[in-house]
Enzyme design. Structure first.
Site, PDB file in Angstrom:
ATOM      1  N   THR A 117       2.591  42.672 -56.297  1.00 13.55           N
ATOM      2  CA  THR A 117       1.503  43.078 -55.589  1.00 13.55           C
ATOM      3  C   THR A 117       1.976  44.746 -54.832  1.00 13.55           C
ATOM      4  OG1 THR A 117       0.639  41.102 -54.952  1.00 13.55           O
ATOM      5  CG2 THR A 117       0.293  42.770 -53.267  1.00 13.55           C
ATOM      6  N   GLY A 153       0.421  34.215 -50.490  1.00 15.44           N
ATOM      7  CA  GLY A 153      -0.896  34.752 -49.801  1.00 15.44           C
ATOM      8  C   GLY A 153      -1.309  33.677 -48.718  1.00 15.44           C
TER       9      GLY A 153
HETATM   10  N1  ASP Z   1       0.099  38.143 -51.491  1.00 16.60           N
HETATM   11  C1  ASP Z   1      -0.395  37.960 -52.933  1.00 16.60           C
HETATM   12  C2  ASP Z   1      -1.482  36.813 -53.140  1.00 16.60           C
HETATM   13  O1  ASP Z   1      -1.078  35.726 -52.507  1.00 16.60           O
HETATM   14  C3  ASP Z   1       0.622  37.897 -53.705  1.00 16.60           C
HETATM   15  C4  ASP Z   1       1.875  38.664 -53.717  1.00 16.60           C
HETATM   16  O2  ASP Z   1       1.962  39.592 -52.944  1.00 16.60           O
HETATM   17  O3  ASP Z   1       3.077  38.215 -54.424  1.00 16.60           O
HETATM   18  O4  ASP Z   1      -2.078  36.991 -53.738  1.00 16.60           O
END
Ligand code: ASP
Length: 314
Positions: free
Chosen positions: A182, A236
């Site tokens: 991300t 998340g």
């Molecule tokens: N936070 C992101 C999500 O849950 C994934 C990540 O940051 O690795 O979609």
């Protein structure tokens, strides 16, 4: 009001990033991507541009880079599609824009910005978001554009593991090994305005329709000129339940806690619920904090002398 200090920090995701599994060539590519993103954001800030423009520009560079889990290179859902989330927030006005589960938008962060500036809403998803993109001349691409072999192979690996009872005890989600990527940016501009932007393909093998923290204002992204700007990465669901990004700001505002400690406390709150990940934050004086509780986070910032600092491991 002109302040002299500008500031910028970026991340490219947190997770199990092992030095032993990284080839020198791959590491160079990741570092080069982070450097390009810092350069894009920094040039805007140096010539007096806004923190909103700088964060959007930095995130766009990382969305276009197939190494990161956002835009091209996004992870796949359990049915083999790419569904992307993104958001941006302006610390001066507290205006925000977000998109969720878009499948054809080349740069979801650009669409999030447009939702903020050209619609009366904060968040649009799926077909409605894409119709709004089309109306406003945002670049749409075929789903094939987002494909990368590495992300596809990662999905096959999880599918295989699922047959034998899941990955690391988690039935649906990818192991930390393959998850990171991300992207996000936080910035302070010469006028003293803060902004934050985050973009993601989400978590590999997520159920179609699943929306993570990234487009949720206050969870994955938050900015307020009175306190700080924050962009998160990690599990998340836990960042949403902890209200993580907003938590950093409230700890500063209501308890007078400094950025570094507030950022760590918010992340500890995520961990207490069972979540792992990291965040980047910048305050109104340009101080940055980049805590994470995984063993690595792709990250970078501009130090007070204007030099780029880029790090991957703990
Ligand atoms: N936070 C992101 C999500 O849950 C994934 C990540 O940051 O690795 O979609």
């Amino acid at each position: 009001m002109e302040t002299k200090r500008i500031g910028l920090a970026i991340h490219g995701g947190a997770g199990t990033i092992e030095r032993s599994k990284m080839t020198p060539e791959k590491e160079r590519e990741y570092r080069a991507g982070l450097e390009r993103a810092l350069t894009a954001g920094c040039e805007i800030l140096k010539r007096g541009g806004s923190s909103l423009d700088a964060t959007e520009a930095a995130v766009r560079v990382l969305e276009d880079d197939p190494h990161f889990n956002a835009g091209k290179g996004s992870v796949f859902t359990s049915t083999g599609t790419n569904e992307m989330d993104a958001s941006i927030m302006d610390g001066k006005t507290l205006k925000a824009g977000a998109v969720a589960s878009v499948k054809h938008v080349k740069n979801p962060i650009g669409l999030a910005r447009l939702v903020m500036e050209k619609s009366p809403h904060v968040m649009l998803d799926c077909a409605g978001a894409e119709a709004f993109a089309k109306e406003n001349g945002i670049e749409l691409v075929d789903e094939k554009y987002f494909f990368t072999q590495e992300r596809w192979d990662a999905l096959q690996k999880i599918k295989e593991a699922e047959k034998h009872g899941g990955v690391g005890g988690k039935k649906f989600f990818i192991s930390e090994h393959d998850r990171h990527g991300t992207v996000g940016a936080v910035a302070l501009d010469k006028s003293g305005n803060l902004a934050a932007a985050t973009s993601t393909g989400g978590m590999a093998n997520k159920l179609p329709g699943r929306i993570g923290d990234t487009p949720v204002i206050g969870a994955g992204t938050y900015a307020n000129n009175q306190t700080c700007a924050v962009s998160c990465t990690g599990d998340g669901e836990f960042f949403i339940r902890a209200g993580a990004a907003h938590e950093v700001s409230t700890l500063m505002e209501y308890r007078g806690i400094k950025l570094q400690a507030a950022a760590q406390m918010a992340l500890d709150g995520v961990k207490k619920l069972g979540g792992s990940g990291g965040l980047i934050a910048i305050d109104k004086n340009g101080a940055v904090a980049l805590p994470f509780n995984t063993n690595g986070m792709y990250r970078g910032y501009v130090d007070p002398n204007g030099r780029f600092v880029i790090e991957i491991y703990r």
